[in-house]
Every structure is written in C-alpha cells, then in structure tokens.
Design a protein around this motif. Structure first.
Motif, PDB file in Angstrom:
ATOM      1  N   ASN A 476       0.826  -1.218   0.000  1.00  0.00           N
ATOM      2  CA  ASN A 476       0.000   0.000   0.000  1.00  0.00           C
ATOM      3  C   ASN A 476       0.853   1.259   0.000  1.00  0.00           C
ATOM      4  N   ASP A 477       1.987   1.211   0.713  1.00  0.00           N
ATOM      5  CA  ASP A 477       2.891   2.371   0.712  1.00  0.00           C
ATOM      6  C   ASP A 477       3.388   2.665  -0.700  1.00  0.00           C
ATOM      7  N   GLU A 488      -0.550  -3.513 -11.155  1.00  0.00           N
ATOM      8  CA  GLU A 488       0.731  -3.380 -11.837  1.00  0.00           C
ATOM      9  C   GLU A 488       1.888  -3.566 -10.856  1.00  0.00           C
ATOM     10  N   VAL A 489       1.718  -3.055  -9.637  1.00  0.00           N
ATOM     11  CA  VAL A 489       2.755  -3.239  -8.611  1.00  0.00           C
ATOM     12  C   VAL A 489       2.932  -4.717  -8.300  1.00  0.00           C
ATOM     13  N   ILE A 493       6.356  -6.923  -9.134  1.00  0.00           N
ATOM     14  CA  ILE A 493       7.073  -7.550  -8.017  1.00  0.00           C
ATOM     15  C   ILE A 493       7.243  -9.044  -8.278  1.00  0.00           C
ATOM     16  N   ARG A 494       6.191  -9.676  -8.825  1.00  0.00           N
ATOM     17  CA  ARG A 494       6.309 -11.098  -9.138  1.00  0.00           C
ATOM     18  C   ARG A 494       7.305 -11.329 -10.271  1.00  0.00           C
ATOM     19  N   PRO A 513      13.975  -1.126   0.309  1.00  0.00           N
ATOM     20  CA  PRO A 513      14.026   0.178  -0.386  1.00  0.00           C
ATOM     21  C   PRO A 513      14.218   0.068  -1.895  1.00  0.00           C
ATOM     22  N   LYS A 514      14.904  -0.978  -2.391  1.00  0.00           N
ATOM     23  CA  LYS A 514      15.125  -1.095  -3.836  1.00  0.00           C
ATOM     24  C   LYS A 514      13.827  -1.391  -4.577  1.00  0.00           C
ATOM     25  N   VAL A 515      12.901  -2.070  -3.924  1.00  0.00           N
ATOM     26  CA  VAL A 515      11.610  -2.330  -4.547  1.00  0.00           C
ATOM     27  C   VAL A 515      10.846  -1.021  -4.695  1.00  0.00           C
TER      28      VAL A 515
END
Length: 676
Positions: A476-477, A488-489, A493-494, A513-515
């Motif tokens: 959510n952040d 899309e997020v 990520i997957r 943080p890199k994500v």
C-alpha cells in the motif's frame, strides 16, 4: 432361589418388564427436623426415616454393566474421592470374598451440590482401612460418607480401593440436611458392625493423619466386621419383586447439557496437528471439575487457545479459570465448543497479541523447547512495540546477538530461515554485506538484528513501529507514494521475483528500499515526458501505386486544406498560428503489424453462481468466511496444497460469514474448514 440364579432370571426377563421408568440419576438427601426429635422417640424417628430412604432412594431398575467412567479421572490424577451414598446391600464372606462387601447405591460426590457418580458401586470390607466411629453399626438405607482411593480392574473398569469411612447414619437439620448422626439405635435392623483394631488405629495415626495416603492405602490392615442376618431382601430379589425392568441410562463423563466448569492452568503449547500447515495453540489445564458439585471430569485436558482465552491476558501456572461447555456430539468424553471464559485468580493484566503468528511466538518465547525463531521474533517485535517485557526481551536479544560477522548461510542458520530469504533481503536493499570476496558475503550483527525484526513483523502495529526506524515499505505504501496501479505493482514484483520480507503468509507484505525505488524511478521518468499532443494519422498504401505518388498526393491534399481554411477565416480576426503537419504513418495492408500486449496479472476467477456447496472457513484470528464451490472436496484439497507452498501466497475470494461482504484472504491464514 440361589442369588446367581435370581440374577440370571432378572436379565432374561428384563425386556418383558416395564420401560416407563423415572430417571434415578440423582441422590436426594433426606433429613429429620431437629424440632421433631423433641416430641417423638428418637430411635423410632430415625428408623422411620431410614425406611423412607429405602423406598425412595434405593435403585429400582437393573442398570447396564458399568465401567464407572466417572471414577476414571480420579484414578488418572491419583486423587482420593470424597463420596456419599446409601447402603443397598451386604454380601457375606465367601470363597471368593473372604471379608464380604458393601453395595453403595447412588454413590455421589458433593460440594455445593450433590452429583451422582454411578448408580451403584461395591466396596470390599478389606479395603476399609479405618472408620471414624468405633463399633459402627450399619443398616440398609443408612447414608455413608467416605474418602476412597480409586483403582482400575478388569477391562478398563474403575472401582473403590482403600477407604476411610467418616460417618454412617441419618441426617438431621433445621431447614436442610446438616449433621449425619451415626449413633442412633438401629434396633435389630443392623446388618454389619465395623470395628477398628490396633493395626488400623496405628495406620490411621502414622499415615492418614500425616497425609501419607499412599502408605495408608498400601498397608494390609483393615477393619473387623461382624454380620447378622438381614431383615431385608437382597437387591436382586427386591428388583425382581418391583418388576420395574431394566434402565438403558448410562451416566456419561460429560453431560450433554451446558454446564460451568473450573480448571487449573498448567501451561500453553504450540502443537503440530496433521493436515494443518501451522502449529496450533493449546492451553493445558488440570483438575477440570463441574463447578457446583466439584466432580472431577478430567485430570488433564488441552483446550483450544481461542480468542476468548486470549482476552484474559497472560495466564500463570496454577491460575484458576472457569468456562461453559457440554459434551461433543460425537463423544461424551470430550468437550464441544468452550465459551465464557473467566479468570478467577487476581493478578496484573498483561495483554496478548491477537495476530496468530505473534501469539504462537509468545507461546514459543515462554517455552523455547517448542519454539521457532521467526515466530519468537514475531512476538518480541510486537511486545517491544507495545512496551511489554521490554527489559527481559532486550536482554535476551543482546545475549544471542552474534559477536562476529556471518556469511549468508550462517545468518540463515542463526535465524532458522532459508538462505534464499537472506539473498532476497540483500537483493531488495534491506541488508548490505560488510565485506565480500567473490561468492562469500559477510554481514554484521546490525544486519542480523534488522533481518530478525523484519521477518518477525506480522501485525500492523509492529510494522508501523518498524517503518519509523527502517526503510521498509508495504504494498500500500508503494501504491500511495508512486501512484502506480496496485495490480501493476503486484505483477512487477512477481516478475522481478521479490518475495515479502516477512513471509508470504502475512496479510501485510513488506519490501525493501530497492523495490520502492523501482516504482519511484518509473514515476520520475513519466513526469519528465512531454504530453502527447500530436495526432497520428494512419494511411494505407494502395497496392497499384508507388510510395512517391502517395506522398505527393497527401501533400497536395494538405495544401488544399490550408488554402480553404485561410479563405474561410474572417480578416478581422487575429492571425492563427499554423498547426504542425500531422504525422503520417504508413502501414502496409498485406503485412499488418501485431501490437504486443502487456501481460496481465492472474486473477482468481470468481465463484460461479451455480455452486451448490459452501465451505465455512475459520482463520487464526477467529474470523469466519464462506467459500462457495461446485466441488467441495477438490476445493479443500487445492486450498491445503496451496497453503503448504512456502514461497507462494494464494489469495482466496470469500464472503464474510456474518455480513456476506466479499473479502479476499490468504490461504495461509486458514485454521479450519468445514462443510455447511
């Protein structure tokens, strides 16, 4: 007729006799009013009352052979039972029983209330180790109070062993039975007289009074007995004469009706149960009793550690609790749903986490022998965020903190996690190696502590607490801060194979943080791009014309349009800036170019409306949901298979069991499934 033949005849005719009987599963204590004794002959009053007890309280039906299941908890716990009953018969010494026996009808335990243990029980006179009133005469119909050890015999049967007889006789009182009078004149109605001897007196003084009950029971000394012929019929003859038939009633260990029970806390457990991916929390208790009668139901019992128990806060060993329950539908030897818990012992209230993993961590923190470090870290994080056991937990963390740098494998082994999770944390920028030479990376104690806390963040309170300290982000952040669509997020990520740092089983996923930077950088690039104002015009190239002819024709058409526009424009109006020529894109008709399609995230198909099976799902948080499916058996198998996959978190569309609102839950949060 011989007694054995009479008993055989009773069993042969039991189905021919009346079945319309009244239950006799309750011992009623009769008494003589003290004021009545002032105006009548005491011996006559006592004997008249005793004859009423014979008529009303002695069993009138043949009952099934009983294993005396209600005596079993006393045997299991080694507790001596305090009982009361009515003398129903006496057997004389014989070849198989050299000392004779007493038949106790409606043997019951008592506290505030009297509750029957069984319809009858035999007490061998050789097991009577001491009698409080010397030269005690007994008559049929006398009430007897005793304290007995319970023994096991035969095929799982239970009976009375070593016994101390307190009193025997009739009750007197003002408005209720208060005092048991042992010394009234039974005239010629007594059937046996019990007397202490030197051995029983010594055994009583040296062992019973010193509360050495094991030694008191093991000695061979027993009371002396003197018999005289009875004026009353043997119990078989009495039942045959009454012609009341046989009762099918069997007294269960747990009543079918809901009752209040009390228990003593032993400890909590995290128990592995077959077909369930997670350990289950249980509360072990002892001395489970019926609240009003004090009847012991279980020596030890494991209760499911449900939400109502958690609301009591931390429980300590030997705390007294109470609850309500009844026998399970399938067995009277176990409780059904247990509700209305209450803590009877007063002490400070210390809250417990509601999150299932954090609560399992609490149990493992208390009992490390059942522990797993990730669960323990869950509780420690929650406790520190809520300022509970702060000093103790900080001391524990300092005591296990590594004193030297660790490789990825050593770090994983130290935290009892897969080495891939350590690599995942490094890939997401959560931890950084302090040194690296080739394939070997080493991490310091700060990285160990950071990773320990993050993998143990399982509830919103802990996660918000850690977000204030470390650069971690929930899904959510990322959505809120970058404006990128949630689907899309999740898809990106997957694709990048970023796994949640706190595990797939948690409903709130944490990333490094890199994500976040991955989506933040995309937003920055989009902000720098100009707005698309040009118009793309698609024109086809005719097969019979050359490209040069098509271009010349297009330019001529554009000039003609410009001239027409200038002629129709009024002269008084200000000059309008000539628009840019439209971009002309030629597409060859014979070879159309296929447009690449962006991969869409896989979405769980909704449950078809025609489904005819509903599965009621219970989660670790004591929430209930409905899942509708065409094939319940296959659905349950698929859910269980998905829950066992450690690196995949399957989401399930369900409906709230109470409100019917659609909800999406993780299959790893499921504790129980049952068909409606």
């Amino acid at each position: 007729m011989k007694p054995e033949n009479l008993k055989k005849l009773l069993h042969q005719n039991r189905h021919k006799l009346s079945k319309n009987h009244v239950k006799e599963d309750q011992l009623n204590i009769r008494y003589i009013k003290i004021n009545d004794l002032k105006t009548t002959n005491k011996a006559s009053a006592f004997n008249i009352e005793r004859n009423k007890v014979i008529d009303e309280q002695l069993n009138k039906y043949m009952h099934p052979n009983s294993v005396h299941i209600r005596l079993k908890p006393y045997f299991d716990s080694g507790t001596w039972i305090k009982w009361i009953g009515v003398l129903g018969d006496v057997t004389l010494p014989n070849k198989t029983n050299l000392n004779g026996s007493l038949l106790i009808d409606k043997i019951s335990c008592y506290s505030d209330k009297v509750e029957i243990l069984d319809y009858h029980a035999w007490l061998n006179i050789e097991n009577i180790k001491y009698i409080e009133h010397h030269n005690q005469q007994l008559a049929i119909g006398d009430y007897i109070e005793g304290i007995s050890q319970v023994k096991q015999y035969g095929q799982g049967k239970y009976g009375l062993a070593a016994t101390y007889i307190k009193k025997a006789g009739m009750f007197i009182g003002t408005n209720k039975a208060e005092t048991l009078v042992s010394t009234y004149d039974r005239q010629d109605s007594w059937v046996v007289e019990l007397n202490n001897n030197n051995l029983t007196k010594k055994n009583y003084t040296e062992n019973f009074l010193n509360k050495d009950l094991n030694e008191f029971a093991s000695t061979g000394a027993h009371v002396d007995a003197k018999f005289q012929p009875s004026r009353y019929e043997k119990f078989q003859q009495r039942l045959q004469k009454l012609q009341q038939g046989e009762s099918d009633d069997v007294l269960p260990l747990i009543d079918k009706s809901k009752k209040k029970y009390t228990a003593t806390v032993v400890r909590s457990h995290a128990v592995k149960i077959p077909n369930i991916a997670h350990k289950m929390p249980q509360l072990e208790v002892k001395d489970v009793k019926v609240a009003d009668s004090g009847r012991l139901v279980f020596a030890r019992y494991s209760l499911p550690y449900v939400g109502d128990i958690k609301k009591l806060g931390e429980l300590q060993t030997n705390d007294q609790i109470s609850f309500f329950s009844e026998a399970a539908p399938s067995s009277s030897n176990s409780f059904n749903m247990v509700t209305n818990f209450e803590l009877l012992t007063e002490h400070d209230f210390i809250p417990l986490p509601s999150n299932p993993n954090a609560f399992l961590g609490y149990i493992m923190w208390r009992h490390p022998e059942e522990g797993e470090s990730t669960y323990i870290a869950n509780y420690q994080n929650w406790a520190l965020a809520n300022q509970i056991h702060t000093e103790e937990i900080n001391h524990e963390i300092d005591s296990i903190r590594p004193t030297s740098n660790l490789t990825e494998l050593e770090l994983a082994n130290n935290l009892y996690i897969d080495q891939k999770l350590v690599g995942n944390a490094r890939k997401q920028g959560l931890i950084k190696p302090v040194s690296s030479n080739g394939l070997t990376r080493r991490y310091d104690s700060d990285a160990w502590n950071l990773l320990r806390q993050v993998i143990g963040a399982q509830d919103s309170t802990t996660i918000e607490h850690l977000k204030q300290i470390y650069p971690i982000y929930t899904t959510n952040d990322i959505v809120k801060k970058t404006g990128v669509d949630r689907s899309e997020v999740d898809t990106r990520i997957r694709q990048e194979e970023f796994f949640p740092l706190n595990g797939l089983h948690c409903s709130i996923n944490i990333y490094g943080p890199k994500v976040f930077d991955l989506f933040k950088a995309r937003k920055t690039v989009q902000d720098l791009l100009p707005n698309k104002t040009g118009v793309v015009t698609k024109r086809e190239i005719p097969v019979n014309k050359s490209l040069h002819e098509v271009i010349e024709k297009a330019e001529a058409e554009d000039k003609e349009k410009q001239v027409q526009k200038q002629e129709t424009t009024p002269k008084t109006e200000p000059e309008v800036t000539e628009p840019k020529k439209p971009v002309i894109k030629f597409i060859k008709r014979a070879e159309p170019k296929t447009q690449p399609t962006e991969p869409q995230p896989k979405v769980e198909e909704p449950i078809p409306a025609t489904a005819n099976s509903t599965i009621i799902i219970s989660t670790f948080a004591d929430e209930k949901f409905d899942y509708t499916t065409d094939d319940a058996k296959k659905a349950i198998a698929d859910i269980m298979a998905a829950a066992e996959k450690t690196m995949v978190n399957k989401m399930l569309p369900v409906k709230d069991h109470t409100t019917g609102q659609p909800v999406i839950i993780s299959v790893k949060a499921i504790m129980k499934m049952e068909l409606q």
